[in-house]
Design a protein around this motif. Structure first.
Motif, PDB file in Angstrom:
ATOM      1  N   GLU A  82       0.818  -1.206   0.000  1.00 10.24           N
ATOM      2  CA  GLU A  82       0.000   0.000   0.000  1.00 10.24           C
ATOM      3  C   GLU A  82       0.860   1.268   0.000  1.00 10.24           C
ATOM      4  OE1 GLU A  82      -3.334  -0.042   2.576  1.00 10.24           O
ATOM      5  OE2 GLU A  82      -3.570  -2.224   2.460  1.00 10.24           O
ATOM      6  N   LEU A  83       0.300   2.326  -0.594  1.00  9.38           N
ATOM      7  CA  LEU A  83       0.836   3.667  -0.419  1.00  9.38           C
ATOM      8  C   LEU A  83       0.399   4.164   0.954  1.00  9.38           C
ATOM      9  CD1 LEU A  83       2.071   6.375  -1.519  1.00  9.38           C
ATOM     10  CD2 LEU A  83      -0.247   6.926  -2.320  1.00  9.38           C
ATOM     11  N   VAL A  84       1.353   4.702   1.719  1.00  9.70           N
ATOM     12  CA  VAL A  84       1.073   5.198   3.067  1.00  9.70           C
ATOM     13  C   VAL A  84       1.156   6.722   3.064  1.00  9.70           C
ATOM     14  CG1 VAL A  84       1.786   5.148   5.487  1.00  9.70           C
ATOM     15  CG2 VAL A  84       2.032   3.094   4.067  1.00  9.70           C
ATOM     16  N   ARG A 154       0.503  11.109  -7.893  1.00  6.97           N
ATOM     17  CA  ARG A 154      -0.786  10.864  -8.540  1.00  6.97           C
ATOM     18  C   ARG A 154      -0.699   9.701  -9.521  1.00  6.97           C
ATOM     19  NH1 ARG A 154      -0.557  16.346  -7.744  1.00  6.97           N
ATOM     20  NH2 ARG A 154      -2.314  17.217  -6.569  1.00  6.97           N
ATOM     21  N   GLN A 155       0.519   9.260  -9.777  1.00  8.55           N
ATOM     22  CA  GLN A 155       0.734   8.088 -10.602  1.00  8.55           C
ATOM     23  C   GLN A 155       2.057   7.457 -10.193  1.00  8.55           C
ATOM     24  OE1 GLN A 155       0.713   9.577 -14.595  1.00  8.55           O
ATOM     25  NE2 GLN A 155       2.820  10.318 -14.513  1.00  8.55           N
ATOM     26  N   GLY A 156       2.284   6.241 -10.644  1.00  9.28           N
ATOM     27  CA  GLY A 156       3.489   5.502 -10.281  1.00  9.28           C
ATOM     28  C   GLY A 156       3.135   4.105  -9.819  1.00  9.28           C
ATOM     29  N   ALA A 157       4.021   3.174 -10.100  1.00  8.07           N
ATOM     30  CA  ALA A 157       3.763   1.767  -9.825  1.00  8.07           C
ATOM     31  C   ALA A 157       3.685   1.475  -8.333  1.00  8.07           C
ATOM     32  CB  ALA A 157       4.840   0.894 -10.454  1.00  8.07           C
ATOM     33  N   ALA A 170      -0.095  -2.339  -9.578  1.00 10.90           N
ATOM     34  CA  ALA A 170      -1.122  -1.372  -9.965  1.00 10.90           C
ATOM     35  C   ALA A 170      -0.429  -0.026 -10.101  1.00 10.90           C
ATOM     36  CB  ALA A 170      -2.242  -1.327  -8.925  1.00 10.90           C
ATOM     37  N   ASP A 171      -1.199   1.009 -10.241  1.00 10.75           N
ATOM     38  CA  ASP A 171      -0.677   2.370 -10.332  1.00 10.75           C
ATOM     39  C   ASP A 171      -1.437   3.238  -9.342  1.00 10.75           C
ATOM     40  OD1 ASP A 171      -0.452   5.255 -11.588  1.00 10.75           O
ATOM     41  OD2 ASP A 171       1.089   4.022 -12.573  1.00 10.75           O
ATOM     42  N   VAL A 222       8.616   6.805  -4.055  1.00 12.38           N
ATOM     43  CA  VAL A 222       8.334   6.946  -2.624  1.00 12.38           C
ATOM     44  C   VAL A 222       9.237   6.062  -1.781  1.00 12.38           C
ATOM     45  CG1 VAL A 222       6.590   6.596  -0.835  1.00 12.38           C
ATOM     46  CG2 VAL A 222       5.954   7.678  -2.988  1.00 12.38           C
ATOM     47  N   GLY A 223       9.315   4.769  -2.099  1.00  6.19           N
ATOM     48  CA  GLY A 223      10.159   3.873  -1.313  1.00  6.19           C
ATOM     49  C   GLY A 223       9.968   2.438  -1.720  1.00  6.19           C
TER      50      GLY A 223
END
Length: 245
Positions: A82-84, A154-157, A170-171, A222-223
């Protein structure tokens, strides 16, 4: 009147997350986890209401590196990449347009780990998910990248592999509820506070982990992380250290 410092035992150290490229740390207040927020099938309709959410304790947040302890009381230990989002300024009933410029401190990649068999039992019984979601070491997180450094993705794997085989991809642009809308909706339900972390939902492809598996994943820009799942033999003897990033 008893002084605030007269604790009956030493207060535990606060949970923290490292800040990328800095000696500073981010103090963790609460951990909110969002349910389904990506399409898991092509014909899935856009939701009309905010997805379900649940919480994990702050000390479930640990460094996404090294050994990933296999938890006790489960035979179905599952990954969810997940994106945090890290909240730097709190608020209630926040307008979506105000979220990014005023309330988000930074971003990280994290894992919402799940004891899936316990979750399924809770679903069948109509009971709470805490046993399935809120166990020790259940929210690994990479160091936070300040929004001032990375902008607002707003985008990125968003991706995860197990033993080199891709399971989730996903993106960020595929979030059913984008970050600003999600944070705004959550703030209508609870007053957000500085230090809150929000795990924003996972793409399709969640699956089980076995001892010895090498789990790698991340969010572009991001990481990223690499962890190795520990043995079940030690699942019942992992100390409650409050070990955080």
């Amino acid at each position: 009147m008893t002084a605030m410092t007269d604790f009956v035992f030493p207060a535990p150290a606060p949970a923290t997350v490292a800040v990328a490229g800095s000696t500073a740390v981010f103090p963790v207040g609460r951990v909110f986890c969002i349910g389904r927020n990506y399409r898991w099938s092509q014909d899935e309709a856009m939701p009309q209401e905010m997805p379900a959410w649940f919480m994990k304790p702050a000390n479930a947040v640990v460094h996404a590196h090294g050994v990933l302890p296999y938890p006790p009381a489960t035979g179905d230990f599952c990954h969810e990449i997940e994106l945090v989002v890290a909240i730097g300024r709190g608020g209630r009933d926040i307008a979506p347009a105000q979220v990014e410029p005023h309330h988000i401190w930074g971003y990280a990649a994290g894992l919402d780990l799940t004891r899936r068999d316990l979750q399924q039992q809770a679903k069948r019984a109509g009971g709470p998910w805490e046993a399935a979601k809120a166990f020790d070491h259940s929210a690994p997180c990479t160091p936070l990248v300040p929004a001032a450094a990375c902008g607002h993705p707003r985008q990125g794997a968003v991706w995860l592999t197990v033993n080199g085989i891709e399971r989730q991809r996903a993106d960020v642009s595929g979030l059913l509820w984008p970050v600003a809308e999600l944070v705004a909706m959550l703030s209508r339900s609870v007053t957000l506070m500085p230090g809150d972390l929000i795990y924003t939902g996972t793409p399709a492809g969640v699956g089980p982990l076995q001892p010895g598996d090498v789990v790698q994943g991340g969010v572009a820009g991001v990481g990223q992380f690499s962890m190795t799942v520990g043995s079940t033999r030690h699942a019942d003897s992992i100390p409650m250290t409050g070990d955080s990033l």
